[in-house]
Design a protein around this motif. Structure first.
Motif, PDB file in Angstrom:
ATOM      1  N   VAL A  37      50.529 -28.891  12.964  1.00 36.71           N
ATOM      2  CA  VAL A  37      49.681 -28.346  11.903  1.00 36.71           C
ATOM      3  C   VAL A  37      49.633 -29.314  10.717  1.00 36.71           C
ATOM      4  CG1 VAL A  37      49.503 -26.526  10.158  1.00 36.71           C
ATOM      5  CG2 VAL A  37      50.013 -25.930  12.533  1.00 36.71           C
ATOM      6  N   GLU A  38      50.776 -29.846  10.345  1.00 35.49           N
ATOM      7  CA  GLU A  38      50.833 -30.790   9.224  1.00 35.49           C
ATOM      8  C   GLU A  38      50.027 -32.051   9.522  1.00 35.49           C
ATOM      9  OE1 GLU A  38      54.870 -31.608   8.269  1.00 35.49           O
ATOM     10  OE2 GLU A  38      55.353 -29.540   7.691  1.00 35.49           O
ATOM     11  N   VAL A  53      41.873 -28.238  15.254  1.00 31.91           N
ATOM     12  CA  VAL A  53      43.226 -28.378  15.794  1.00 31.91           C
ATOM     13  C   VAL A  53      44.230 -27.662  14.893  1.00 31.91           C
ATOM     14  CG1 VAL A  53      45.081 -30.002  16.333  1.00 31.91           C
ATOM     15  CG2 VAL A  53      42.736 -30.521  17.022  1.00 31.91           C
ATOM     16  N   GLU A  54      44.038 -27.758  13.594  1.00 32.66           N
ATOM     17  CA  GLU A  54      44.953 -27.098  12.660  1.00 32.66           C
ATOM     18  C   GLU A  54      44.963 -25.587  12.871  1.00 32.66           C
ATOM     19  OE1 GLU A  54      45.744 -26.591   7.839  1.00 32.66           O
ATOM     20  OE2 GLU A  54      44.155 -27.945   8.559  1.00 32.66           O
ATOM     21  N   ARG A  55      43.788 -24.990  13.043  1.00 33.63           N
ATOM     22  CA  ARG A  55      43.730 -23.539  13.229  1.00 33.63           C
ATOM     23  C   ARG A  55      44.305 -23.143  14.587  1.00 33.63           C
ATOM     24  NH1 ARG A  55      38.816 -21.400  13.481  1.00 33.63           N
ATOM     25  NH2 ARG A  55      37.590 -23.296  13.413  1.00 33.63           N
ATOM     26  N   TYR A  56      44.067 -23.953  15.596  1.00 38.31           N
ATOM     27  CA  TYR A  56      44.624 -23.675  16.927  1.00 38.31           C
ATOM     28  C   TYR A  56      46.150 -23.681  16.889  1.00 38.31           C
ATOM     29  CZ  TYR A  56      46.118 -24.792  21.722  1.00 38.31           C
ATOM     30  OH  TYR A  56      46.769 -24.818  22.934  1.00 38.31           O
ATOM     31  N   GLY A  93      51.587 -30.790  19.648  1.00 36.58           N
ATOM     32  CA  GLY A  93      51.807 -29.501  19.013  1.00 36.58           C
ATOM     33  C   GLY A  93      51.796 -28.304  19.936  1.00 36.58           C
ATOM     34  N   ASP A  94      51.204 -28.445  21.130  1.00 40.22           N
ATOM     35  CA  ASP A  94      51.100 -27.262  22.000  1.00 40.22           C
ATOM     36  C   ASP A  94      51.774 -27.437  23.351  1.00 40.22           C
ATOM     37  OD1 ASP A  94      49.384 -28.786  23.596  1.00 40.22           O
ATOM     38  OD2 ASP A  94      47.882 -27.202  23.770  1.00 40.22           O
ATOM     39  N   LYS A 149      44.827 -35.167   8.824  1.00 42.17           N
ATOM     40  CA  LYS A 149      43.650 -35.815   9.408  1.00 42.17           C
ATOM     41  C   LYS A 149      42.374 -35.005   9.186  1.00 42.17           C
ATOM     42  CE  LYS A 149      46.238 -38.200  13.070  1.00 42.17           C
ATOM     43  NZ  LYS A 149      45.834 -39.560  12.635  1.00 42.17           N
ATOM     44  N   ASN A 150      42.494 -33.913   8.418  1.00 41.93           N
ATOM     45  CA  ASN A 150      41.352 -33.036   8.148  1.00 41.93           C
ATOM     46  C   ASN A 150      40.715 -32.510   9.434  1.00 41.93           C
ATOM     47  OD1 ASN A 150      41.455 -33.326   5.270  1.00 41.93           O
ATOM     48  ND2 ASN A 150      40.529 -35.355   5.492  1.00 41.93           N
TER      49      ASN A 150
END
Length: 351
Positions: free
Chosen positions: A313-314, A324-327, A115-116, A319-320
């Motif tokens: 993000v998805e 990582v989602e917020r990053y 993602g990054d 994976k809860n």
């Protein structure tokens, strides 16, 4: 452990109107007027000096690596260490394994890398210290501060105050004592924040294990623009307005300029009597067509990075994995601003 630590702080001459609250994973310091020394009349709010720490109460070394080694040595001494009450209250290694990417599983690293664009992975490699105790290294990278003319320090109380980039913070060394002050005002019972500096989300994640919930002017995101037979160009995008760093634009102008455009620009500079490096030739636009090509090229890579971030993000949500989602969510938001910035300069641009 808090009571022995508070007694130790008093014995060391550490003075503060702040009180340690909460439990891991979230400890914090709040203003508590009952902590004011000598039975002073309490104040409803505080601003200015919030901490005084004699340097003899700090663990100090010349470099972060040396400080990590010294911290590990002090911990190995157990209760014989002068700093035992302080060391005993520091987080254990298991706490850092959950929040710091350097300890994450290969699966979790792959998740964030997809993602990054590999930013976190590269930062981990850069910061790797295989010969240093991992617990001590984690403590130092997440808690140490620089002390003028003394090196790096683990400073009790200071390292327990959480970060807010909007908190105006200053520190000074006077007669072998560290004084910490804030210009912000905090109410009695309210959590007190200091600023660790102008940090990006990448830095706060890798060094401290958090992503700020507050929008910060300090954050930026980077993408690598790739061209055949050329070194990759790192383009940095501001989270404030999506603007792109001028240095990367200048490099891409030079890569994409035709010989005729370069010759015309050189002649223009000679006629104006201007001097400078070859790269300074490209500090301003070469031509309208070159400029649009540069921004179109950048936009295509931003768009690809945005797709990867949103996909990440998805996956993190499935994976809860909230961290990582917020990053990646914050990264995606900045990349959108980058695309909007390009489109504002060239409406209808294709990429």
């Amino acid at each position: 452990m808090i009571t022995p630590f508070k007694s130790w702080c008093t014995a060391q001459g550490i003075l503060t109107p702040l009180q340690l609250c909460g439990e891991l994973p979230y400890r914090y310091m709040k203003y508590d007027d009952s902590q004011l020394a000598n039975g002073s009349i309490g104040k409803d709010e505080i601003t200015g000096p919030i901490l005084r720490v004699p340097l003899h109460a700090c663990i100090i070394a010349d470099t972060p690596v040396d400080l990590s080694k010294r911290l590990a040595e002090e911990k190995d001494m157990g209760e014989e260490s002068k700093f035992a009450p302080y060391i005993n209250i520091l987080p254990e290694l298991d706490y850092y394994k959950e929040i710091l990417p350097r300890f994450w599983s290969e699966e979790r690293i792959d998740l964030v890398t997809d993602g990054d664009g590999g930013q976190v992975y590269r930062k981990i490699q850069e910061d790797d210290c295989p010969d240093v105790d991992p617990w001590a290294h984690a403590c130092v990278t997440s808690r140490a501060n620089y002390v003028q003319k003394n090196g790096y320090a683990m400073t009790p109380i200071l390292d327990m105050i959480n970060h807010d980039s909007a908190s105006i913070t200053s520190a000074a060394i006077l007669e072998d004592e560290l004084f910490l002050s804030v210009d912000n005002t905090f109410q009695n019972g309210e959590e007190v924040f200091i600023s660790y500096g102008d940090l990006t989300n990448l830095e706060t994640l890798c060094n401290y294990g958090f992503i700020s919930d507050k929008k910060t002017a300090c954050n930026s995101e980077s993408i690598d623009v790739l061209m055949m037979r050329q070194q990759p160009v790192k383009v940095t995008i501001s989270s404030v307005d999506g603007s792109l760093d001028p240095g990367s634009i200048a490099i891409l102008r030079s890569y994409l300029a035709s010989p005729a455009e370069i010759s015309a620009k050189e002649n223009e500079r000679e006629e104006n009597g201007a001097k400078g490096t070859s790269l300074s030739l490209f500090a301003s636009p070469i031509s309208e067509s070159n400029e649009e090509e540069v921004f179109s090229f950048i936009a295509s890579f931003i768009d690809e990075a945005l797709y990867d971030a949103r996909s990440g993000v998805e996956k993190a949500s499935e994976k809860n994995d909230d961290l990582v989602e917020r990053y990646l969510t914050a990264r995606a938001e900045t990349l959108v601003k980058g695309l909007d910035f390009v489109k504002s300069k060239f409406p209808g641009i294709e990429y």
